[in-house]
Design a protein around this motif. Structure first.
Motif, PDB file in Angstrom:
ATOM      1  N   GLU A  15     -21.020  52.236 -71.112  1.00 57.33           N
ATOM      2  CA  GLU A  15     -19.716  51.615 -70.269  1.00 57.33           C
ATOM      3  C   GLU A  15     -18.388  51.630 -71.063  1.00 57.33           C
ATOM      4  OE1 GLU A  15     -18.764  48.328 -66.775  1.00 57.33           O
ATOM      5  OE2 GLU A  15     -20.772  49.609 -66.162  1.00 57.33           O
ATOM      6  N   LEU A  16     -18.243  50.826 -71.532  1.00 57.04           N
ATOM      7  CA  LEU A  16     -17.625  49.856 -72.994  1.00 57.04           C
ATOM      8  C   LEU A  16     -17.154  51.135 -73.644  1.00 57.04           C
ATOM      9  CD1 LEU A  16     -19.705  47.132 -73.823  1.00 57.04           C
ATOM     10  CD2 LEU A  16     -17.596  46.765 -72.670  1.00 57.04           C
ATOM     11  N   LEU A  17     -17.465  52.096 -73.940  1.00 59.81           N
ATOM     12  CA  LEU A  17     -17.216  52.733 -74.432  1.00 59.81           C
ATOM     13  C   LEU A  17     -16.158  54.269 -74.093  1.00 59.81           C
ATOM     14  CD1 LEU A  17     -19.947  52.791 -77.942  1.00 59.81           C
ATOM     15  CD2 LEU A  17     -18.119  51.981 -77.939  1.00 59.81           C
ATOM     16  N   GLY A  18     -16.938  53.982 -72.374  1.00 57.81           N
ATOM     17  CA  GLY A  18     -16.329  55.313 -71.487  1.00 57.81           C
ATOM     18  C   GLY A  18     -17.779  56.667 -71.516  1.00 57.81           C
ATOM     19  N   TYR A  19     -18.602  56.021 -72.045  1.00 66.67           N
ATOM     20  CA  TYR A  19     -18.974  57.487 -72.387  1.00 66.67           C
ATOM     21  C   TYR A  19     -20.010  57.025 -70.910  1.00 66.67           C
ATOM     22  CZ  TYR A  19     -23.665  60.462 -72.897  1.00 66.67           C
ATOM     23  OH  TYR A  19     -24.442  61.383 -72.775  1.00 66.67           O
ATOM     24  N   GLU A  20     -19.948  58.208 -69.481  1.00 71.89           N
ATOM     25  CA  GLU A  20     -20.717  58.684 -68.572  1.00 71.89           C
ATOM     26  C   GLU A  20     -21.737  58.840 -68.522  1.00 71.89           C
ATOM     27  OE1 GLU A  20     -17.609  61.010 -66.830  1.00 71.89           O
ATOM     28  OE2 GLU A  20     -16.323  59.803 -66.498  1.00 71.89           O
ATOM     29  N   GLY A  21     -22.510  59.184 -69.069  1.00 75.81           N
ATOM     30  CA  GLY A  21     -23.999  59.392 -69.303  1.00 75.81           C
ATOM     31  C   GLY A  21     -24.654  60.806 -68.723  1.00 75.81           C
ATOM     32  N   PRO A  22     -25.526  61.831 -69.415  1.00 80.97           N
ATOM     33  CA  PRO A  22     -26.185  62.368 -69.469  1.00 80.97           C
ATOM     34  C   PRO A  22     -24.978  63.052 -68.594  1.00 80.97           C
ATOM     35  CG  PRO A  22     -27.633  61.109 -69.478  1.00 80.97           C
ATOM     36  CD  PRO A  22     -26.679  60.598 -69.355  1.00 80.97           C
ATOM     37  N   SER A  23     -25.046  65.106 -68.478  1.00 80.33           N
ATOM     38  CA  SER A  23     -24.016  65.340 -68.053  1.00 80.33           C
ATOM     39  C   SER A  23     -24.619  66.446 -66.918  1.00 80.33           C
ATOM     40  CB  SER A  23     -22.462  66.218 -68.015  1.00 80.33           C
ATOM     41  OG  SER A  23     -21.963  66.044 -66.984  1.00 80.33           O
ATOM     42  N   PHE A  24     -25.883  66.922 -67.528  1.00 80.59           N
ATOM     43  CA  PHE A  24     -27.013  68.085 -66.756  1.00 80.59           C
ATOM     44  C   PHE A  24     -26.835  67.555 -65.236  1.00 80.59           C
ATOM     45  CE2 PHE A  24     -31.230  70.186 -66.196  1.00 80.59           C
ATOM     46  CZ  PHE A  24     -30.244  71.109 -66.981  1.00 80.59           C
ATOM     47  N   ASP A  25     -27.411  66.458 -65.102  1.00 83.73           N
ATOM     48  CA  ASP A  25     -27.696  66.625 -63.597  1.00 83.73           C
ATOM     49  C   ASP A  25     -26.680  66.603 -63.050  1.00 83.73           C
ATOM     50  OD1 ASP A  25     -27.337  63.997 -64.312  1.00 83.73           O
ATOM     51  OD2 ASP A  25     -28.352  63.350 -62.997  1.00 83.73           O
ATOM     52  N   LYS A  26     -25.413  66.731 -63.197  1.00 76.58           N
ATOM     53  CA  LYS A  26     -24.365  66.742 -62.531  1.00 76.58           C
ATOM     54  C   LYS A  26     -23.206  68.406 -62.624  1.00 76.58           C
ATOM     55  CE  LYS A  26     -23.608  61.680 -62.731  1.00 76.58           C
ATOM     56  NZ  LYS A  26     -25.153  61.489 -63.735  1.00 76.58           N
ATOM     57  N   GLY A  27     -24.360  68.783 -62.874  1.00 77.29           N
ATOM     58  CA  GLY A  27     -23.871  70.402 -63.539  1.00 77.29           C
ATOM     59  C   GLY A  27     -22.987  70.487 -65.489  1.00 77.29           C
ATOM     60  N   GLY A  28     -23.646  69.943 -65.955  1.00 80.29           N
ATOM     61  CA  GLY A  28     -22.850  69.649 -67.214  1.00 80.29           C
ATOM     62  C   GLY A  28     -21.415  69.497 -67.803  1.00 80.29           C
ATOM     63  N   TYR A  29     -20.685  69.415 -68.706  1.00 80.61           N
ATOM     64  CA  TYR A  29     -19.527  69.028 -69.350  1.00 80.61           C
ATOM     65  C   TYR A  29     -18.426  69.714 -68.921  1.00 80.61           C
ATOM     66  CZ  TYR A  29     -21.689  64.894 -70.637  1.00 80.61           C
ATOM     67  OH  TYR A  29     -22.426  63.641 -71.858  1.00 80.61           O
ATOM     68  N   VAL A  30     -18.921  71.393 -68.926  1.00 76.35           N
ATOM     69  CA  VAL A  30     -17.390  72.446 -68.874  1.00 76.35           C
ATOM     70  C   VAL A  30     -17.164  72.096 -67.419  1.00 76.35           C
ATOM     71  CG1 VAL A  30     -17.336  74.670 -68.611  1.00 76.35           C
ATOM     72  CG2 VAL A  30     -19.290  73.756 -70.015  1.00 76.35           C
ATOM     73  N   ASP A  31     -17.885  71.869 -66.858  1.00 82.58           N
ATOM     74  CA  ASP A  31     -17.554  71.680 -64.855  1.00 82.58           C
ATOM     75  C   ASP A  31     -16.996  69.935 -64.559  1.00 82.58           C
ATOM     76  OD1 ASP A  31     -16.668  74.314 -64.799  1.00 82.58           O
ATOM     77  OD2 ASP A  31     -19.150  73.776 -63.530  1.00 82.58           O
ATOM     78  N   ARG A  32     -17.514  69.020 -65.475  1.00 79.76           N
ATOM     79  CA  ARG A  32     -17.631  68.246 -65.150  1.00 79.76           C
ATOM     80  C   ARG A  32     -16.954  67.612 -66.548  1.00 79.76           C
ATOM     81  NH1 ARG A  32     -20.647  64.635 -65.875  1.00 79.76           N
ATOM     82  NH2 ARG A  32     -20.166  62.241 -65.085  1.00 79.76           N
ATOM     83  N   GLY A  33     -15.822  67.203 -66.944  1.00 77.15           N
ATOM     84  CA  GLY A  33     -15.453  65.334 -67.971  1.00 77.15           C
ATOM     85  C   GLY A  33     -15.715  65.754 -69.516  1.00 77.15           C
ATOM     86  N   PHE A  34     -15.205  67.384 -69.444  1.00 78.01           N
ATOM     87  CA  PHE A  34     -15.834  67.253 -71.251  1.00 78.01           C
ATOM     88  C   PHE A  34     -13.919  67.097 -71.563  1.00 78.01           C
ATOM     89  CE2 PHE A  34     -13.577  71.452 -70.240  1.00 78.01           C
ATOM     90  CZ  PHE A  34     -13.032  71.817 -70.722  1.00 78.01           C
ATOM     91  N   ASP A  35     -13.204  67.389 -71.029  1.00 79.49           N
ATOM     92  CA  ASP A  35     -11.552  67.131 -71.230  1.00 79.49           C
ATOM     93  C   ASP A  35     -11.003  66.131 -70.225  1.00 79.49           C
ATOM     94  OD1 ASP A  35     -11.712  67.902 -69.145  1.00 79.49           O
ATOM     95  OD2 ASP A  35     -10.469  69.984 -68.902  1.00 79.49           O
ATOM     96  N   ASP A  36     -12.157  64.975 -69.939  1.00 82.20           N
ATOM     97  CA  ASP A  36     -10.702  63.855 -69.452  1.00 82.20           C
ATOM     98  C   ASP A  36     -10.560  62.149 -70.252  1.00 82.20           C
ATOM     99  OD1 ASP A  36     -13.705  62.633 -69.883  1.00 82.20           O
ATOM    100  OD2 ASP A  36     -14.484  62.275 -67.210  1.00 82.20           O
ATOM    101  N   LEU A  37     -10.719  63.162 -71.160  1.00 81.94           N
ATOM    102  CA  LEU A  37     -10.219  61.483 -72.528  1.00 81.94           C
ATOM    103  C   LEU A  37      -9.161  61.487 -72.198  1.00 81.94           C
ATOM    104  CD1 LEU A  37     -12.858  61.558 -75.587  1.00 81.94           C
ATOM    105  CD2 LEU A  37     -13.553  61.013 -72.885  1.00 81.94           C
ATOM    106  N   ASP A  38      -8.834  60.201 -71.399  1.00 82.46           N
ATOM    107  CA  ASP A  38      -7.015  59.764 -71.253  1.00 82.46           C
ATOM    108  C   ASP A  38      -6.445  59.691 -72.830  1.00 82.46           C
ATOM    109  OD1 ASP A  38      -8.199  58.148 -71.361  1.00 82.46           O
ATOM    110  OD2 ASP A  38      -7.608  57.385 -69.578  1.00 82.46           O
ATOM    111  N   TRP A  39      -7.295  59.195 -73.781  1.00 78.11           N
ATOM    112  CA  TRP A  39      -6.581  58.504 -74.247  1.00 78.11           C
ATOM    113  C   TRP A  39      -6.388  59.835 -75.577  1.00 78.11           C
ATOM    114  CZ3 TRP A  39      -9.749  59.581 -78.943  1.00 78.11           C
ATOM    115  CH2 TRP A  39     -11.348  59.393 -78.622  1.00 78.11           C
ATOM    116  N   LEU A  40      -6.753  60.831 -75.079  1.00 75.44           N
ATOM    117  CA  LEU A  40      -6.320  62.206 -76.562  1.00 75.44           C
ATOM    118  C   LEU A  40      -5.360  62.717 -75.727  1.00 75.44           C
ATOM    119  CD1 LEU A  40     -10.040  63.824 -76.844  1.00 75.44           C
ATOM    120  CD2 LEU A  40      -8.567  63.025 -78.751  1.00 75.44           C
TER     121      LEU A  40
END
Length: 183
Positions: A130-155
């Motif tokens: 949580e402190l690092l902004g990692y949302e945890g594993p994404s496999f059970d939520k559909g994977g990173y392609v459709d959920r969160g691979f590009d949601d780093l707002d500091w980049l």
């Protein structure tokens, strides 16, 4: 068979099953002293610096290091050595001075023990996630392609431009080889 040697044992509660009732031989070293615990906590904070982290994840990691199998004597000796190199109180050193001492012991068995346990225990801690902004594993939520691979707002957003220059020979040659290979 006498009743005291009956093969059937009374049922046990789950808590009782987890309790170690084996008699030790008395040779196992006792837990760390308060000074050694302070030294270990300081070592973790110096070797894995995250100024915004509270003490909780470091304390849980220190517990995991203390619980590592077969390492109590090596850990205690290494912590005592850190204090000795620090003139008696490693925990009281500045970050720079403590870092110098850690760099001196970084290739030894003591630090390898601490490191091998810490990288797992500290960075697998959900509070750290949580402190690092990692949302945890994404496999059970559909994977990173459709959920969160590009949601780093500091980049910053990537600059994407279409190339309109001369064809690059290495790219054209590779494409030709691929095309010829598929015929």
């Amino acid at each position: 068979m006498p009743e005291s040697e009956s093969a059937e044992q009374p049922p046990q509660e789950p808590v009782e099953l987890q309790r170690d009732t084996a008699e030790g031989d008395g040779t196992a070293p006792a837990g760390l002293s308060e000074q050694q615990q302070r030294t270990l906590l300081r070592l973790l904070k110096v070797a894995y610096p995250h100024p915004d982290f509270p003490d909780d994840p470091y304390e849980r990691t220190a517990k995991a290091v203390q619980d590592a199998d077969g390492s109590a004597e090596l850990l205690a000796d290494g912590l005592d050595d850190l204090d000795e190199q620090a003139g008696g109180d490693f925990a009281g050193l500045s970050d720079a001075d403590a870092t110098k001492i850690v760099e001196q012991v970084a290739n030894g068995a003591f630090f390898k023990l601490v490191h091998s346990t810490t990288v797992v225990a500290l960075y697998d801690d959900h509070q750290v996630w949580e402190l690092l902004g990692y949302e945890g594993p994404s496999f059970d939520k559909g994977g990173y392609v459709d959920r969160g691979f590009d949601d780093l707002d500091w980049l910053p957003d990537p600059r994407v431009e279409e190339y309109d220059g001369e064809p690059r020979a290495e790219i054209v040659a590779t494409e030709l080889v691929k095309a010829e290979g598929s015929n």
